[in-house]
Write a protein that holds these residues in place. Sequence first.
Motif, PDB file in Angstrom:
ATOM      1  N   ARG A   1     -21.501 -30.835  -3.803  1.00 30.01           N
ATOM      2  CA  ARG A   1     -21.874 -30.552  -2.600  1.00 30.01           C
ATOM      3  C   ARG A   1     -22.334 -29.126  -2.348  1.00 30.01           C
ATOM      4  O   ARG A   1     -23.276 -28.787  -1.393  1.00 30.01           O
ATOM      5  CB  ARG A   1     -20.736 -30.977  -1.744  1.00 30.01           C
ATOM      6  CG  ARG A   1     -20.606 -30.500  -0.110  1.00 30.01           C
ATOM      7  CD  ARG A   1     -19.439 -30.933   0.582  1.00 30.01           C
ATOM      8  NE  ARG A   1     -19.666 -30.548   1.729  1.00 30.01           N
ATOM      9  CZ  ARG A   1     -18.493 -30.462   2.587  1.00 30.01           C
ATOM     10  NH1 ARG A   1     -17.445 -30.926   2.412  1.00 30.01           N
ATOM     11  NH2 ARG A   1     -18.844 -30.169   3.846  1.00 30.01           N
ATOM     12  N   LEU A   2     -21.909 -28.312  -3.175  1.00 26.70           N
ATOM     13  CA  LEU A   2     -22.547 -26.906  -2.971  1.00 26.70           C
ATOM     14  C   LEU A   2     -23.666 -26.509  -3.762  1.00 26.70           C
ATOM     15  O   LEU A   2     -23.970 -25.539  -3.931  1.00 26.70           O
ATOM     16  CB  LEU A   2     -21.081 -25.949  -3.122  1.00 26.70           C
ATOM     17  CG  LEU A   2     -20.042 -26.081  -2.164  1.00 26.70           C
ATOM     18  CD1 LEU A   2     -18.824 -25.016  -2.900  1.00 26.70           C
ATOM     19  CD2 LEU A   2     -20.433 -25.610  -1.143  1.00 26.70           C
ATOM     20  N   GLY A   3     -24.106 -27.595  -4.489  1.00 27.04           N
ATOM     21  CA  GLY A   3     -25.170 -27.368  -5.643  1.00 27.04           C
ATOM     22  C   GLY A   3     -24.851 -26.462  -6.685  1.00 27.04           C
ATOM     23  O   GLY A   3     -25.703 -25.899  -7.304  1.00 27.04           O
ATOM     24  N   ILE A   4     -23.574 -26.609  -7.135  1.00 24.68           N
ATOM     25  CA  ILE A   4     -23.047 -25.952  -8.396  1.00 24.68           C
ATOM     26  C   ILE A   4     -23.169 -26.774  -9.568  1.00 24.68           C
ATOM     27  O   ILE A   4     -22.528 -27.783  -9.633  1.00 24.68           O
ATOM     28  CB  ILE A   4     -21.756 -25.209  -8.240  1.00 24.68           C
ATOM     29  CG1 ILE A   4     -21.943 -24.234  -6.866  1.00 24.68           C
ATOM     30  CG2 ILE A   4     -21.158 -24.529  -9.592  1.00 24.68           C
ATOM     31  CD1 ILE A   4     -20.331 -23.838  -6.638  1.00 24.68           C
ATOM     32  N   PRO A   5     -24.011 -26.583 -10.612  1.00 23.77           N
ATOM     33  CA  PRO A   5     -23.890 -27.605 -11.860  1.00 23.77           C
ATOM     34  C   PRO A   5     -22.658 -27.667 -12.489  1.00 23.77           C
ATOM     35  O   PRO A   5     -21.923 -26.741 -12.454  1.00 23.77           O
ATOM     36  CB  PRO A   5     -24.983 -27.041 -12.796  1.00 23.77           C
ATOM     37  CG  PRO A   5     -25.803 -25.686 -12.074  1.00 23.77           C
ATOM     38  CD  PRO A   5     -24.885 -25.287 -10.735  1.00 23.77           C
ATOM     39  N   SER A   6     -22.214 -28.918 -12.644  1.00 22.09           N
ATOM     40  CA  SER A   6     -21.032 -29.302 -13.361  1.00 22.09           C
ATOM     41  C   SER A   6     -21.394 -30.374 -14.210  1.00 22.09           C
ATOM     42  O   SER A   6     -22.440 -30.714 -14.666  1.00 22.09           O
ATOM     43  CB  SER A   6     -19.985 -29.598 -12.441  1.00 22.09           C
ATOM     44  OG  SER A   6     -18.707 -29.949 -12.744  1.00 22.09           O
ATOM     45  N   THR A   7     -20.286 -30.813 -15.230  1.00 19.18           N
ATOM     46  CA  THR A   7     -20.443 -31.816 -15.984  1.00 19.18           C
ATOM     47  C   THR A   7     -20.832 -33.419 -15.435  1.00 19.18           C
ATOM     48  O   THR A   7     -20.149 -33.578 -14.176  1.00 19.18           O
ATOM     49  CB  THR A   7     -19.226 -31.897 -16.894  1.00 19.18           C
ATOM     50  OG1 THR A   7     -18.016 -32.077 -15.836  1.00 19.18           O
ATOM     51  CG2 THR A   7     -18.985 -30.878 -17.594  1.00 19.18           C
ATOM     52  N   ARG A   8     -21.465 -34.127 -16.225  1.00 13.22           N
ATOM     53  CA  ARG A   8     -21.513 -35.444 -15.641  1.00 13.22           C
ATOM     54  C   ARG A   8     -19.984 -36.329 -15.829  1.00 13.22           C
ATOM     55  O   ARG A   8     -19.598 -35.941 -16.927  1.00 13.22           O
ATOM     56  CB  ARG A   8     -22.387 -36.264 -16.451  1.00 13.22           C
ATOM     57  CG  ARG A   8     -23.892 -35.857 -16.319  1.00 13.22           C
ATOM     58  CD  ARG A   8     -25.058 -36.510 -17.071  1.00 13.22           C
ATOM     59  NE  ARG A   8     -24.925 -36.486 -18.393  1.00 13.22           N
ATOM     60  CZ  ARG A   8     -24.664 -37.576 -19.223  1.00 13.22           C
ATOM     61  NH1 ARG A   8     -24.558 -38.708 -18.540  1.00 13.22           N
ATOM     62  NH2 ARG A   8     -24.254 -37.385 -20.727  1.00 13.22           N
TER      63      ARG A   8
END
Length: 368
Positions: free
Chosen positions: A107-114
């Motif tokens: 939601r905040l556009g912070i890249p995370s893991t799939r």
Amino acid sequence: MTIGIVGAGQLGRMMALAGYPLGLDFLFLDRAGNSPGGQVAPILCGELDDPRLLATLARRSDVVTVDWENVSVAALRRLGPPGTVAPPLRALAVAQDRLAEKRLFARLGIPSTRHAAVDSRRALERAVRTIGLPGVLKTRRFGYDGKGQYVLRSADDLGSAWTQLGGAPLLYEEHVPFDFEVSIIGARSSRGEIVSYPLNANLHRGGILRLTRAPAGSPRLQRTARVFLEKVLGHFRYVGVLTIEFFVRRGQLIANEIAPRVHNSGHWTLEGAETSQFENHLRAILGLPLGSTRPRGHAAMINLIGRMPPRERFLAEPGVHWHDYGKEARPERKLGHCTIVEASAAARDRRARRLLLAIDPQTRIMGR
Ligand code: AMP
């Protein structure tokens, strides 16, 4: 003024020790009277979600905070109007559920893991097909220090991973072949002021933090991490100290998790920064001006895990800061830490390597 702390572990103990010079008093709630916090302040003994004890803690404190994120949000919600408890309960609730954390990052556009939520063996099979191998199966709740995790390297691991963790709500995510791991720690005060510390480079073994070095990472990485931190702090109108842990792969930050509290990777700030994370947490929750986070040099923090090394040997070395949490020794248990602060990164790394060899020879400093 009195700060009530739910949980009396080493984090609470270090908070209290940092708060006494500010003229603060402390009261803990913990299951065990001999917890680290109990060595420095009174403890109300009982379950952390006991409504009667929580009410007593709140009545006898000006602000209630936590030294552990897995406290009962429902029990804390009953304590009174917003502002009585810091950090905000919404942040605690998200940090308690790995899936909610991933949704927040998205939601905040912070890249995370799939990732995929897993609640049945078939869902795990589907998740492994979609996300691929290797991957990590994690319990959504109550995981810490690598507990509640299973790394799947081949399809043959699926059965044993399910046997070990199945039954609890789970999350399957890609295994990130990271170059290194970092965390950013920052504070937001009830007046909306924000400060952040330089990035920490963290080395884990067996899912447990062994070594932190700071400052670490390029200015670009630092700037990006600060932007992500501000997004999370702003989203919750957060009050207190918060940490985000990242994997770094090919110069990119991939968020792993948030901790709505002071963090093991920030212990170096006690001696290595103008104001420690513990003091800044207290300043933040009391609406006081936040302290400078400027590093005093190049710091390294080594965790003392499983058994305490003989302190005489290390105290004989100038500049080694020793912290013994007064806990009973147990395999893989965090019992203390030590910190050094040097004038250059090269000198810090040389000394950290030597200390690590003496304290924890199985952990090697790799890469940066
Ligand atoms: P966590 O409890 O999620 O912080 O995991 C503890 C440690 O396990 C991390 O700091 C990493 O070293 C490792 N780990 C967890 N998840 C992953 C992943 N998806 N890929 C690679 N390493 C991981």
